[in-house]
Design a protein around this motif. Structure first.
Motif, short mmCIF file in Angstrom:
data_model
loop_
_atom_site.label_atom_id
_atom_site.label_comp_id
_atom_site.label_asym_id
_atom_site.label_seq_id
_atom_site.Cartn_x
_atom_site.Cartn_y
_atom_site.Cartn_z
N THR A 92 29.11 48.83 -11.51
CA THR A 92 29.34 49.00 -10.09
C THR A 92 28.21 48.33 -9.30
OG1 THR A 92 28.14 51.10 -10.21
CG2 THR A 92 30.55 51.19 -10.41
N PRO A 93 28.33 48.21 -7.98
CA PRO A 93 27.22 47.66 -7.20
C PRO A 93 25.92 48.43 -7.39
CG PRO A 93 29.22 47.63 -5.89
CD PRO A 93 29.54 48.39 -7.15
N ASN A 94 24.82 47.74 -7.14
CA ASN A 94 23.48 48.24 -7.45
C ASN A 94 23.17 49.61 -6.84
OD1 ASN A 94 23.34 45.68 -8.52
ND2 ASN A 94 21.73 44.95 -7.16
N ASN A 95 23.62 49.83 -5.62
CA ASN A 95 23.23 51.04 -4.92
C ASN A 95 23.81 52.32 -5.52
OD1 ASN A 95 25.83 50.18 -3.95
ND2 ASN A 95 25.64 51.62 -2.25
N PRO A 186 34.18 38.33 -1.53
CA PRO A 186 33.67 39.70 -1.49
C PRO A 186 32.86 40.08 -2.72
CG PRO A 186 35.99 39.63 -0.88
CD PRO A 186 35.64 38.27 -1.42
N ALA A 187 33.16 39.48 -3.88
CA ALA A 187 32.43 39.82 -5.11
C ALA A 187 30.98 39.37 -5.04
CB ALA A 187 33.12 39.19 -6.32
N ILE A 188 30.68 38.41 -4.17
CA ILE A 188 29.31 37.94 -3.97
C ILE A 188 28.69 38.60 -2.75
CG2 ILE A 188 27.88 35.91 -3.49
CD1 ILE A 188 29.98 34.25 -5.00
N ARG A 189 29.51 38.96 -1.77
CA ARG A 189 28.99 39.43 -0.47
C ARG A 189 28.06 40.61 -0.62
NH1 ARG A 189 33.83 40.51 2.50
NH2 ARG A 189 34.07 38.25 2.32
N TRP A 190 28.41 41.58 -1.48
CA TRP A 190 27.57 42.77 -1.59
C TRP A 190 26.20 42.45 -2.19
CZ3 TRP A 190 25.49 44.39 -6.14
CH2 TRP A 190 26.10 44.01 -7.33
N ARG A 191 26.12 41.35 -2.96
CA ARG A 191 24.85 41.00 -3.60
C ARG A 191 23.78 40.57 -2.61
NH1 ARG A 191 25.58 40.51 -9.16
NH2 ARG A 191 27.77 40.50 -9.81
N VAL A 192 24.18 40.19 -1.41
CA VAL A 192 23.21 39.75 -0.41
C VAL A 192 23.13 40.73 0.76
CG1 VAL A 192 23.44 37.32 -1.05
CG2 VAL A 192 24.94 38.25 0.71
N ASP A 193 23.65 41.92 0.55
CA ASP A 193 23.58 42.99 1.56
C ASP A 193 22.61 44.05 1.05
OD1 ASP A 193 23.95 45.16 3.23
OD2 ASP A 193 26.14 45.01 3.26
N ALA A 197 22.74 45.83 -2.47
CA ALA A 197 21.94 45.12 -3.48
C ALA A 197 20.56 45.72 -3.66
CB ALA A 197 21.81 43.65 -3.10
N GLY A 198 20.04 46.38 -2.62
CA GLY A 198 18.69 46.92 -2.70
C GLY A 198 17.68 45.98 -2.09
N SER A 232 14.58 32.91 2.28
CA SER A 232 16.02 33.02 2.53
C SER A 232 16.46 31.70 3.15
CB SER A 232 16.33 34.18 3.49
OG SER A 232 15.74 35.38 3.04
N PHE A 233 16.83 30.74 2.29
CA PHE A 233 17.22 29.43 2.80
C PHE A 233 18.56 29.49 3.52
CE2 PHE A 233 14.00 28.00 -0.28
CZ PHE A 233 13.27 27.16 0.55
N VAL A 234 19.46 30.33 3.06
CA VAL A 234 20.66 30.65 3.83
C VAL A 234 20.27 31.83 4.72
CG1 VAL A 234 23.07 31.39 3.76
CG2 VAL A 234 22.20 29.81 2.02
N LYS A 235 20.03 31.54 5.98
CA LYS A 235 19.35 32.49 6.87
C LYS A 235 20.07 33.83 7.00
CE LYS A 235 16.09 29.56 7.61
NZ LYS A 235 14.82 29.74 6.87
N SER A 236 21.38 33.82 6.88
CA SER A 236 22.13 35.06 7.04
C SER A 236 21.83 36.06 5.94
CB SER A 236 23.64 34.77 7.08
OG SER A 236 24.05 34.12 5.87
N ARG A 237 21.17 35.64 4.86
CA ARG A 237 20.85 36.54 3.76
C ARG A 237 19.56 37.34 4.00
NH1 ARG A 237 22.27 31.85 -0.64
NH2 ARG A 237 24.53 32.08 -0.50
N ALA A 238 18.77 36.93 4.95
CA ALA A 238 17.54 37.64 5.24
C ALA A 238 17.86 39.10 5.60
CB ALA A 238 16.79 36.96 6.38
N PRO A 239 17.06 40.05 5.13
CA PRO A 239 15.74 39.90 4.50
C PRO A 239 15.77 39.64 3.00
CG PRO A 239 16.22 42.21 4.71
CD PRO A 239 17.38 41.49 5.34
N LEU A 240 16.97 39.54 2.39
CA LEU A 240 17.01 39.29 0.96
C LEU A 240 16.81 37.80 0.68
CD1 LEU A 240 19.86 41.61 -0.33
CD2 LEU A 240 17.45 42.10 0.09
N GLU A 241 16.13 37.54 -0.42
CA GLU A 241 15.77 36.17 -0.78
C GLU A 241 16.85 35.51 -1.62
OE1 GLU A 241 15.27 38.37 -4.35
OE2 GLU A 241 14.57 38.85 -2.33
N ASP A 242 16.99 34.19 -1.45
CA ASP A 242 17.81 33.42 -2.39
C ASP A 242 16.96 32.43 -3.19
OD1 ASP A 242 17.37 31.49 -0.40
OD2 ASP A 242 19.38 31.71 0.44
N ASN A 243 15.64 32.54 -3.04
CA ASN A 243 14.70 31.73 -3.80
C ASN A 243 13.36 32.47 -3.83
OD1 ASN A 243 14.23 28.76 -4.90
ND2 ASN A 243 12.40 29.29 -3.73
N ALA A 244 12.69 32.43 -4.96
CA ALA A 244 11.39 33.11 -5.06
C ALA A 244 10.57 32.49 -6.19
CB ALA A 244 11.56 34.60 -5.31
#
Length: 387
Positions: A92-95, A186-193, A197-198, A232-244
């Motif tokens: 299930t999703p992380n949360n 939608p299967a990806i959307r929750w991963r950047v929320d 996602a946490g 967060s190179f795709v800005k809408s994902r902030a505060p979650l990172e897509d690169n680190a």
């Protein structure tokens, strides 16, 4: 393993929470768990939509009355059955991982949980203590660690063939999310929320895979402090990172670095683990999982292949077909589920079990690493003592 003889007397009655129609990882859980007849899928709460979950479960062969509306109803009902479940996989999703895993343990169930195990070290340690007190197995699906050549690398490090370990270079950097693909999926959307996602995206979702493999290969290394910078190179994902990028100093004096990304445009997967010693280096790449690259200073490069008689015995125990035939991720997951089953069966019989698999401690350490990375990054990318 080569001949497929069952290692437990009877399949373990097993259920799933999540993993239904539309799940990215439900099928590989089932394929891995059922391959060696160590588990039998007898129940499930497969979907947030009870009707859809019931339809899906019945198509898998699960009785209608054991396709439950949610995990709470399932745990309560199965506890009252003489043939009730003994183990559950949480897909299930992380949360939701912490709450479901805790409830499963309180119902004396063994658990296989997707990573991250939870969001905080305090929660992770609570689950660790609960699993210990209940004598329950908690497996965490660091699925790539089921590839046999990882154990070959571990054996070579343990034998001193690398010399003193100096550098640990980790990478998991694909390019599939270099655009805002979550807007249509939608299967990806929750991963950047963050609500689902946490506190992290690629640090928890990707980087913990090579991190665990490095811990498996070099079990004596302990992180002393780290520094993490995330973007967060795709800005809408902030505060979650897509690169680190994370730098790590180990207590032994070794140094590590980990690059993880979902925006490495053009890259297919690019998960690599390179261990550099004073005498030699080894490198494993998950796009070529049946090989291990060995580079001894002053000698030609060697490519070791899965299944060969020159390998350490630990690296051949899980072979499912002879050398020369490629094995893949489904076999690696099945190897882990095989070990989970043997450990669960041993626990139920009160027998000691000395197996290498990603258990509750691996889950705790993954959470600990992510928490420290986020702490460093949110302070502006500074060195923090590992806690």
């Amino acid at each position: 393993m080569l001949y497929g003889e069952p290692k437990v007397d009877r399949p373990i009655p097993w259920a799933m929470v999540g993993g239904g129609r539309g799940s990215q990882i439900g099928y590989i859980h089932r394929a891995a768990a059922l391959r060696d007849r160590h588990f039998a899928l007898v129940a499930g709460a497969f979907d947030l939509d009870p009707g859809r979950g019931r339809d899906f479960g019945q198509k898998l062969g699960v009785d209608r009355d054991r396709c439950y509306e949610d995990w709470r109803a399932m745990f309560a009902a199965e506890a009252g059955r003489s043939d009730g479940i003994r183990a559950v996989s949480v897909a299930t999703p992380n949360n939701t991982h912490y709450e479901i895993t805790k409830a499963a343990l309180e119902h004396d169930l063994h658990v296989v949980c997707e990573k991250p195990l939870c969001f905080t070290v305090a929660e992770a340690e609570e689950l660790h203590n609960l699993a210990r007190d209940r004598n329950r197995v908690v497996g965490v699906t660091y699925g790539y660690s089921g590839h046999q050549m990882i154990l070959q690398a571990r054996a070579m490090v343990a034998a001193g063939e690398m010399g003193e370990i100096r550098l640990v270079n980790l990478q998991f950097a694909h390019g599939y999310h270099s655009a805002a693909v979550e807007e249509e999926n939608p299967a990806i959307r929750w991963r950047v929320d963050p609500a689902f996602a946490g506190p992290s995206y690629v640090l928890g979702d990707l980087a913990t895979h090579p991190l665990y493999i490095s811990e498996l290969i070099c079990p004596d290394l302990r992180i002393r402090r780290l520094l993490c910078a995330r973007q967060s190179f795709v800005k809408s994902r902030a505060p979650l990172e897509d690169n680190a990028v994370t730098l790590m100093e180990y207590e032994s004096g070794a140094f590590g670095q980990c690059w993880t990304s979902a925006v490495n445009a053009g890259a297919t997967h690019s998960q690599k683990i390179r261990i550099v010693g004073s005498r030699a280096s080894i490198e494993w790449w998950d796009e070529h999982p049946n090989q291990l690259r060995v580079e001894v200073q002053g000698e030609p490069v060697r490519i070791l292949d899965r299944g060969m008689p020159y390998l350490h015995p630990a690296a051949t125990e899980d072979d499912r077909i002879g050398a020369g035939h490629p094995e893949g991720l489904f076999e690696a997951w099945a190897n882990l589920y095989d070990r989970f089953a043997v450990a669960m069966d041993a626990g139920d019989r009160g027998v000691d079990c000395d197996l290498i698999y990603p258990g509750i401690q691996a889950g705790v350490e993954g959470v600990r690493w992510v928490q420290n990375c986020v702490r460093s990054a949110d302070r502006g990318g500074v060195w923090v003592d590992y806690a």
